[in-house]
Structures are given as C-alpha cells and as structure tokens.
Design a protein around this motif. Structure first.
Motif, PDB file in Angstrom:
ATOM      1  N   SER A 273     -34.606  33.868  27.415  1.00  0.00           N
ATOM      2  CA  SER A 273     -35.488  34.951  27.870  1.00  0.00           C
ATOM      3  C   SER A 273     -35.617  34.943  29.390  1.00  0.00           C
ATOM      4  N   ALA A 274     -35.741  33.750  29.966  1.00  0.00           N
ATOM      5  CA  ALA A 274     -35.831  33.667  31.425  1.00  0.00           C
ATOM      6  C   ALA A 274     -34.543  34.142  32.078  1.00  0.00           C
ATOM      7  N   ALA A 275     -33.396  33.760  31.486  1.00  0.00           N
ATOM      8  CA  ALA A 275     -32.115  34.187  32.045  1.00  0.00           C
ATOM      9  C   ALA A 275     -31.950  35.698  31.955  1.00  0.00           C
ATOM     10  N   ALA A 276     -32.449  36.297  30.863  1.00  0.00           N
ATOM     11  CA  ALA A 276     -32.356  37.755  30.710  1.00  0.00           C
ATOM     12  C   ALA A 276     -33.177  38.488  31.756  1.00  0.00           C
ATOM     13  N   LEU A 277     -34.199  37.816  32.266  1.00  0.00           N
ATOM     14  CA  LEU A 277     -35.027  38.412  33.323  1.00  0.00           C
ATOM     15  C   LEU A 277     -34.496  38.114  34.711  1.00  0.00           C
ATOM     16  N   GLY A 278     -33.324  37.473  34.790  1.00  0.00           N
ATOM     17  CA  GLY A 278     -32.693  37.200  36.074  1.00  0.00           C
ATOM     18  C   GLY A 278     -33.155  35.920  36.743  1.00  0.00           C
TER      19      GLY A 278
ATOM     20  N   LEU B 288     -37.053  21.650  22.079  1.00  0.00           N
ATOM     21  CA  LEU B 288     -37.526  22.854  22.771  1.00  0.00           C
ATOM     22  C   LEU B 288     -36.689  24.061  22.350  1.00  0.00           C
ATOM     23  N   ASP B 289     -37.365  25.115  21.995  1.00  0.00           N
ATOM     24  CA  ASP B 289     -36.688  26.330  21.540  1.00  0.00           C
ATOM     25  C   ASP B 289     -35.826  26.896  22.674  1.00  0.00           C
ATOM     26  N   PRO B 290     -34.500  27.027  22.478  1.00  0.00           N
ATOM     27  CA  PRO B 290     -33.629  27.528  23.547  1.00  0.00           C
ATOM     28  C   PRO B 290     -33.887  28.986  23.918  1.00  0.00           C
ATOM     29  N   ARG B 291     -34.650  29.680  23.094  1.00  0.00           N
ATOM     30  CA  ARG B 291     -34.913  31.093  23.401  1.00  0.00           C
ATOM     31  C   ARG B 291     -35.775  31.258  24.644  1.00  0.00           C
ATOM     32  N   TYR B 292     -36.559  30.223  24.992  1.00  0.00           N
ATOM     33  CA  TYR B 292     -37.324  30.292  26.240  1.00  0.00           C
ATOM     34  C   TYR B 292     -36.377  30.446  27.427  1.00  0.00           C
ATOM     35  N   GLY B 293     -35.345  29.609  27.451  1.00  0.00           N
ATOM     36  CA  GLY B 293     -34.384  29.670  28.546  1.00  0.00           C
ATOM     37  C   GLY B 293     -33.602  30.973  28.546  1.00  0.00           C
TER      38      GLY B 293
ATOM     39  N   ARG C   5     -40.128  26.412  36.183  1.00  0.00           N
ATOM     40  CA  ARG C   5     -41.222  27.322  35.830  1.00  0.00           C
ATOM     41  C   ARG C   5     -41.420  27.486  34.327  1.00  0.00           C
ATOM     42  N   VAL C   6     -40.424  27.095  33.526  1.00  0.00           N
ATOM     43  CA  VAL C   6     -40.527  27.293  32.073  1.00  0.00           C
ATOM     44  C   VAL C   6     -40.493  25.957  31.320  1.00  0.00           C
TER      45      VAL C   6
END
Length: 582
Positions: free
Chosen positions: A478-483, A471-476, A492-493
C-alpha cells in the motif's frame, strides 16, 4: 510470453531490477560475517593451536601432544568429564520433558502474552545472579532450612549437608533448569502459533484420548521440529556453563569447563596449553553430544510412531504428566524463591539461624556499596546499551534486506548467525583474547562490546525474526502504491507497527549482555569490571549481604528494561489500541 510483453511495450530486464537488492543482502551478510565470523574463527584457531603446544608468546613454537597428556593425567579428570556430561544431559532432558509436560497439562489456560509477563523475572535474571539466589535458598543456612526449622527439621543450627556444590551436581542441574525451563516454555508457546492445536486437540478428545496424551502424541512432535535450534542452544549451554558451575557445581573435581577456566586464569602461563586442550575437548564433546542427540531423535521418533499407531487412549498416563508438570512448577517456584532470597539478603542486617526472616532490616549495605558499585554498574549499563542498539540496528537491516531481496525466511537462513550460541564459550574466548591482544585492543571497552555483540545479536535476531515475518506484506504494498520509497516505508510504516517486538527483542539483548561473564573476563582482561564479574568473584567468599546487593542489582537492570519495553508502546500508541497491543 516475452514476445507478447514486448508488443505492448514492456522490456524484460531479467534479474537487473533485483541486483541492487541482492547486493544489499550480500553487503549485510558480509558485515555480519566480519562482526561474528572473524572473531569466532580466529578464536577457535588460537585455541586449537595452543592445545597442541603451539603458542609462541610463551615459548611454544612447535606442535606437541604434551598438553593433552597433561590434561588426561590431571587427577580427577575422568570425574570432571563424567560430571560435565551427566549434568549437561540431565538438565537438557529434564528441561524438555518438564516443559512439554507442563504445556500438555495447562494447555488452553496459558497464553504467550500472559507467559511473557509471568516468566519475565526468570528470563531477565542473569545466570550468575540466579545461581547465587539458589545458593542462598538451598544452602544449609539458606532460606528453605530457615523457614522449616526447627518445627519441621528439628535443626537449631545449620545442618552439615552438602546441598550446594554437592558431588552429584544436583544443585547445578536445578540451577540450569530454573533458567532453561522458562526459555523452553516461551519458545514452545511461540511455536504453537504455527500449529492448528485447538482443532487437533478437539479431534483427539472426541476419539476418547486424554488431553495430555493428545498433546504429547500429536502436538509435541510438531512443536519439537520448530524448536530444535533452541534445544541445541540449551544443550550446548548446559554442557559448557562456567559462571553457574563456579557457584553451584562441585569444586573437587569441578566440571571440565571450570577446569579449563581456572587454568586460563592461572598466573602460571604454562597452564595455558592444557587449558586450551581442555577447551578443545569441550568443543569436541559438545559436537559429539549434538550428534548423539540427533541420533536419539531418530530412535525416539521411531518409538513414538510405534506408540502412536498401536492405539491406547493414554488416560492412565495423565497422572504421570500431572506429576511432571507439578515438578516443573516447583522448579519455577524455586526460581522465584531465589529472587526473593536475593532481595531479602540485600536488606538484611541481622539474620540469625533459624529465624525465617531477618531480625533487623537496613539499607545500610546499599548505601555503603553505592560508591564501590558505581564503576561496574556504569560499565554494565554502557556495554548493554551499546551492544543492544548495534544488534537491533543490524537485525533490522538484515531482515529488511531479506524483504527487499525477496528471500523466503526459513530456518536454514539463520543457522550461521546462531553459531556463537552453538559453541561453548570457553572453546573460543581464549582465542578471541589472543586476537584482540594481537590487534592491541585487549582490555578496552570496544573489545568487550565486540565480544558481547557476538551473543547479543543472535538473540535479538531470533526474537525479532518471527514478528517481522508475520507482518502483513500488504502494508508495504500500500505504501509503495502511494509512491513511498522502501526506506520511507521501513521508517514510517514497518518500524512503528513493529515497535513492541523491536523493544522486546532489545530487552532480551540487554539481558544477554548483562549476563555475559566469560567474554567480559577474557576479552576485558579483568580491566572492565561489570556487576556479573564482581558478583561471581565474591559469590563464595564475600559477605552475603554484599553479594545479595550485587546479584539483585543484576536482576533489576534487565527487568527494568523489559518492563519499559512493555510499557513504551502503550504510552506511544495510547490512542491506537491495535498498535499498543500488537
């Protein structure tokens, strides 16, 4: 660097931010150790001690070598040992050779996704059900003789031939191959995703090498390094299988695992001590076999290096590879034929020899058995559902804890988890039975579910680990950057994206639970009946039609769950093509 960071207001905190994450990983590890490690360790202890005469509950209050003398003095002991080693090693070596040859010949024409669907029936079928189907196919009155008689064989009545339970163990080897070959093909295809195979194949072909020889010389060594653990699982299973051996192996003398099993099941409690000795010897034999296999790997590695560096285009070897691939395809066809034979026998009312098909068809056997099968069916579904859900949750928590702790997943991380798969079941199941008896939960649904979880969890984790890692770690990020918190990111992801791999891993766990025979029988004390225990119990002496119903129902359950695992993501993500096909 630290001084510069402090000047701009950053205060380094060392490992402090990571301690909660490490504590979570350690907590999960402790839970896994308690769930898996405790019963296995206790099981081994309570098996090894009786093998030296110590079992106070039946009067064995001192250590002794008498159980070993009884074991070695058993008529046919040497033959049992030889049969165990020959069938186990032959099935493993043949399975590995045929799977590599098959992949070498069909390279570029078989993909992992297509193989999943094609091999699903063979992978989902429990071992006992497949053994029963093979017996229906190969027996002197089986389907193979029926469709070739009398026009080819000349037989008007079933021949007097030992095609099942033969003295050489050939039927057992074929049965093991039918189950092991699809498993090895799937893990090989998964390993190929980590290797630039197409580039290497093109380079080899450009130098004039045959396709199969390029695959064997260049690709196969890289693949084997990644599938060594599954190969060891196959080796251990082949050397210590009980349910398939009860149906397909010789009976006098039987393999060592069957000898130990029969003594453990004997009403004469004095047989428990030599049975424990036989189980301990089975453990020693498996450890020795794995050690010899490792030595063999080095010898073959040196020979392969010499063979590769001496040149030779290997074009003359292509026919041999194609012949081995054809033999592998024949094994797979026997597997599918066994499933069809089970289905036919389950609805056959009158089937005289040598008719190729029943003269009378009926569902009467199904309707007559529905009440008798209700309890075993319910137990089978409930055990598989409970253990699969627990195993999937535990695997998800385990993998998420590793992500949060920043652990780089290597093969070594998972080795302790796979210990139940690398030990012969007969070597610790009796000890596990003693353990659950001591804590007064023997013969209960809880105890049997615990025993199933020992084997379901490693398979679920094995199936889920690679998709989770990919799984691409960028998903996580991106979610962390959105708080979004880590827990919300997981729910949710990650879980929606990995829904299909999670369901596939759960389907594998469900099939593993349905197939469990020894854990159900030992820990359940015969009081928790399942379709597998009932099918093995009547396989050799019951009505073929009843056995066919039981065994075919065994196959339908995991196959239905596997198909649901493939269909649910397509339904849930019907409007999201990427997730539906992931």
């Amino acid at each position: 660097m630290d001084a510069a960071l402090r000047r701009i207001g950053f205060q380094p905190r060392g490992l402090a931010p990571f301690l909660p994450r490490l504590r979570l990983l350690h907590l999960v590890g402790a839970v896994v150790l308690g769930v898996l490690g405790a019963p296995i360790a206790a099981g081994l202890v309570f098996t090894v001690l009786p093998s030296f005469g110590y079992l106070p509950s039946i009067g064995g209050d001192r250590l002794s070598l008498q159980p070993w003398r009884d074991l070695f003095g058993t008529p046919g002991f040497a033959a049992s040992l030889g049969l165990t080693v020959s069938t186990g090693l032959a099935a493993t070596v043949l399975g590995l050779v045929l799977s590599f040859a098959f992949c070498a010949v069909v390279h570029g024409r078989m993909r992992e996704r297509g193989a999943d669907g094609l091999l699903a029936p063979l992978l989902a079928a429990p071992h006992a059900a497949m053994a029963i189907g093979l017996a229906f196919l190969m027996a002197p009155s089986g389907w193979l003789f029926r469709i070739t008689s009398p026009w080819l064989t000349g037989y008007e009545v079933p021949p007097d031939l030992a095609t099942v339970q033969d003295q050489w163990g050939a039927a057992l080897i074929i049965g093991l191959l039918i189950k092991e070959l699809p498993f090895l093909l799937i893990v090989i295809l998964a390993a190929l995703n980590q290797i630039p195979v197409d580039q290497q194949m093109r380079a080899g072909r450009a130098l004039g090498y045959g396709q199969g020889i390029v695959w064997i010389k260049i690709v196969a060594p890289q693949v084997y390094a990644q599938i060594r653990l599954p190969v060891f699982v196959v080796l251990v299973f082949s050397l210590s299988v009980v349910d398939m051996a009860l149906i397909l192996a010789p009976t006098n003398p039987p393999p060592l695992s069957v000898v130990a099993f029969r003594w453990f099941m004997s009403p004469d409690v004095t047989r428990f001590l030599p049975a424990a000795a036989a189980a301990t010897l089975q453990l020693v034999m498996v450890v020795a076999a794995v050690g010899l296999w490792r030595l063999g790997e080095r010898g073959i590695g040196w020979g392969g290096l010499w063979w590769t560096t001496r040149g030779g285009r290997g074009v003359t070897g292509e026919p041999g590879l194609k012949l081995a691939a054809a033999f592998g395809m024949a094994v797979l066809m026997l597997g599918f034929g066994s499933l069809v034979a089970l289905a036919i026998w389950s609805v056959a009312w009158r089937w005289p020899f040598p008719d190729a098909l029943p003269s009378t068809w009926s569902l009467h056997i199904w309707s007559r058995q529905i009440h008798a099968l209700a309890w075993p069916f319910g137990n089978t579904v409930a055990l598989a559902a409970v253990t699969t859900v627990l195993a999937a949750l535990l695997a998800i928590v385990w993998l998420e804890a590793e992500d949060r702790a920043g652990v780089k997943r290597g093969t070594a991380v998972f080795h302790p988890v796979y210990v139940p798969l690398l030990l012969p079941q007969i070597a610790f199941m009796f000890g596990a039975q003693v353990l659950v008896a001591k804590i007064r939960i023997d013969g209960t649904f809880l105890a049997v579910a615990w025993a199933h979880l020992l084997f379901v969890f490693p398979y679920v984790l094995l199936a889920l680990a690679d998709p989770w890692k990919a799984l691409d770690p960028r998903y996580g990020r991106s979610a962390a950057a959105l708080g979004v918190s880590p827990s919300a990111t997981l729910i949710r992801v990650k879980l929606p994206i990995l829904l299909k791999p999670i369901l596939i891993a759960s389907a594998i766990g469900f099939a593993v639970s349905v197939a469990q025979y020894l854990p159900t029988l030992f820990v359940g004390g015969g009081r928790v009946a399942t379709l597998t225990t009932e099918a093995v119990a009547i396989a050799s002496s019951g009505d073929r039609r009843v056995v066919g119903v039981l065994a075919f129902l065994q196959i339908l359950l995991p196959l239905a769950v596997y198909l649901a695992a493939l269909l649910i993501p397509r339904i849930v993500f019907a409007n999201r093509r990427g997730l539906a096909r992931r």
